[in-house]
Design a protein around this motif. Structure first.
Motif, PDB file in Angstrom:
ATOM      1  N   LEU A 207      37.585  43.363  37.903  1.00  0.00           N
ATOM      2  CA  LEU A 207      36.571  42.381  37.496  1.00  0.00           C
ATOM      3  C   LEU A 207      37.143  41.406  36.472  1.00  0.00           C
ATOM      4  N   LYS A 208      37.977  41.900  35.585  1.00  0.00           N
ATOM      5  CA  LYS A 208      38.607  41.028  34.591  1.00  0.00           C
ATOM      6  C   LYS A 208      39.434  39.939  35.265  1.00  0.00           C
TER       7      LYS A 208
ATOM      8  N   ASN B 226      37.391  37.371  37.360  1.00  0.00           N
ATOM      9  CA  ASN B 226      36.714  36.426  36.470  1.00  0.00           C
ATOM     10  C   ASN B 226      37.672  35.346  35.973  1.00  0.00           C
TER      11      ASN B 226
ATOM     12  N   ILE C 186      38.136  32.909  38.854  1.00  0.00           N
ATOM     13  CA  ILE C 186      36.976  32.036  39.032  1.00  0.00           C
ATOM     14  C   ILE C 186      36.888  31.009  37.917  1.00  0.00           C
ATOM     15  N   ALA C 187      37.231  31.406  36.697  1.00  0.00           N
ATOM     16  CA  ALA C 187      37.192  30.473  35.567  1.00  0.00           C
ATOM     17  C   ALA C 187      38.167  29.315  35.782  1.00  0.00           C
TER      18      ALA C 187
ATOM     19  N   PRO D  71      36.757  27.540  40.071  1.00  0.00           N
ATOM     20  CA  PRO D  71      35.418  28.075  40.348  1.00  0.00           C
ATOM     21  C   PRO D  71      34.872  27.784  41.742  1.00  0.00           C
TER      22      PRO D  71
ATOM     23  N   LYS E 150      34.709  34.119  44.850  1.00  0.00           N
ATOM     24  CA  LYS E 150      33.330  34.564  44.644  1.00  0.00           C
ATOM     25  C   LYS E 150      32.996  35.776  45.525  1.00  0.00           C
TER      26      LYS E 150
ATOM     27  N   LYS F  11      34.486  38.841  44.016  1.00  0.00           N
ATOM     28  CA  LYS F  11      33.735  39.342  42.860  1.00  0.00           C
ATOM     29  C   LYS F  11      32.500  40.115  43.317  1.00  0.00           C
TER      30      LYS F  11
END
Length: 317
Positions: free
Chosen positions: A291-292, A295, A298-299, A302, A308, A311
């Motif tokens: 998950l880290k 993320n 995505i940051a 995006p 997505k 995630k």
């Protein structure tokens, strides 16, 4: 198809140094629309300048304006009928158009594409790119439209006579396309021994990936890394490890090395390395780490749908 044809868009023109400097800088910065406008203005006062016409065709080609590019290259062919490169560019633009339209319209173009490439090859016995185009064209056309593995191999042999590396790569391509992986592997390895470029290594790596042989793919990338010392190859190892759930520790280490040494010249954004790290941690059942990293991906980017989706899958673990 026609992956080698994009070589036809390389700027090779000289028509007044100020104009050339300006246009060349625009091409280098991928400002093709501005280059088009500059050359179009030049041609208003110099409508018969052959070099400028070619440059305008190239500017159109970079923007995938195939009809406009075809018109410019056709002018060149009409003016200089014995110029092999003009026939090659003309055929290349028509070939790219054929890929962008429906199959029925493409059928009406293919004959002219073949004629242009054959003319280029006939006019210039050393024209490597025209022969590459013919290798691909004859392999990918159905037999009813003139496709022929034997003809493709003939042009591959011509390539080998001009450049052993190109010949070996062409034969590897033919056998890979014809679902003969052992022969493809043989010729790609010969290309590596003969030339050893990253292109040669990448062809063999892609073959191994397509044949679901990730261990061989990683081993080949490692040999390439020893020879070329490119950070981008760290990403390649990590990508294969993540995709095939193999050698995860090595893959993770390579991706972290890629991120630590990243520069824009490496090509693949860091976000994709974070995505691959998320994949690896999913394989390791490490939800928090996965998950880290997703993320982070995505940051950075995006709008990538696969990020997505990954995630969402991680959150369901």
């Amino acid at each position: 198809m026609y992956k080698f044809l994009l070589l036809l868009l390389l700027p090779t023109l000289i028509f007044g140094q100020p104009e050339l400097d300006d246009v060349d800088a625009l091409f280098q910065n991928k400002q093709f629309e501005k280059a088009e406008k500059l050359v179009s203005e030049y041609l208003k006062n110099n409508p018969n300048n052959i070099k400028a016409i070619e440059f305008l065709g190239d500017a159109y080609g970079h923007q995938k304006k195939w009809d406009d590019a075809i018109n410019q290259y056709q002018k060149l062919v009409n003016i200089q009928q014995n110029n092999a490169n003009y026939h090659y560019k003309y055929g290349g633009a028509m070939g790219m158009k054929a890929l962008s339209v429906n199959k029925l319209k493409a059928l009406g173009i293919i004959g002219d594409v073949k004629t242009a490439f054959l003319k280029a090859a006939k006019l210039d016995k050393n024209h490597i790119n025209a022969r590459w185009a013919l290798v691909e064209l004859y392999m990918q056309l159905p037999g009813i439209l003139g496709g022929s593995k034997n003809k493709s191999l003939q042009f591959a042999q011509q390539l080998e006579n001009l450049s052993k590396v190109d010949g070996y790569l062409a034969k590897g391509y033919i056998h890979e396309y014809d679902d003969e992986p052992e022969l493809a592997e043989k010729y790609y390895k010969m290309a590596i021994v003969e030339g050893g470029s990253l292109t040669c290594f990448n062809k063999l790596t892609a073959l191994y990936e397509n044949q679901n042989q990730p261990q061989k793919a990683i081993q080949n990338i490692e040999v390439a890394q020893q020879k070329h010392q490119r950070n981008a190859l760290h990403y390649q190892i990590g990508k294969v490890a993540a995709q095939y759930n193999t050698q995860l520790k090595k893959g993770e280490q390579c991706l972290l090395t890629y991120i630590a040494n990243y520069t824009p010249n490496d090509g693949v954004p860091k976000a994709w390395a974070h995505y691959r790290l998320a994949q690896i941690n999913v394989h390791k059942n490490n939800k928090s780490e996965a998950l880290k990293y997703i993320n982070l991906a995505i940051a950075e980017l995006p709008k990538i749908p696969s990020f997505k989706a990954k995630k969402e899958a991680i959150l369901k673990l």
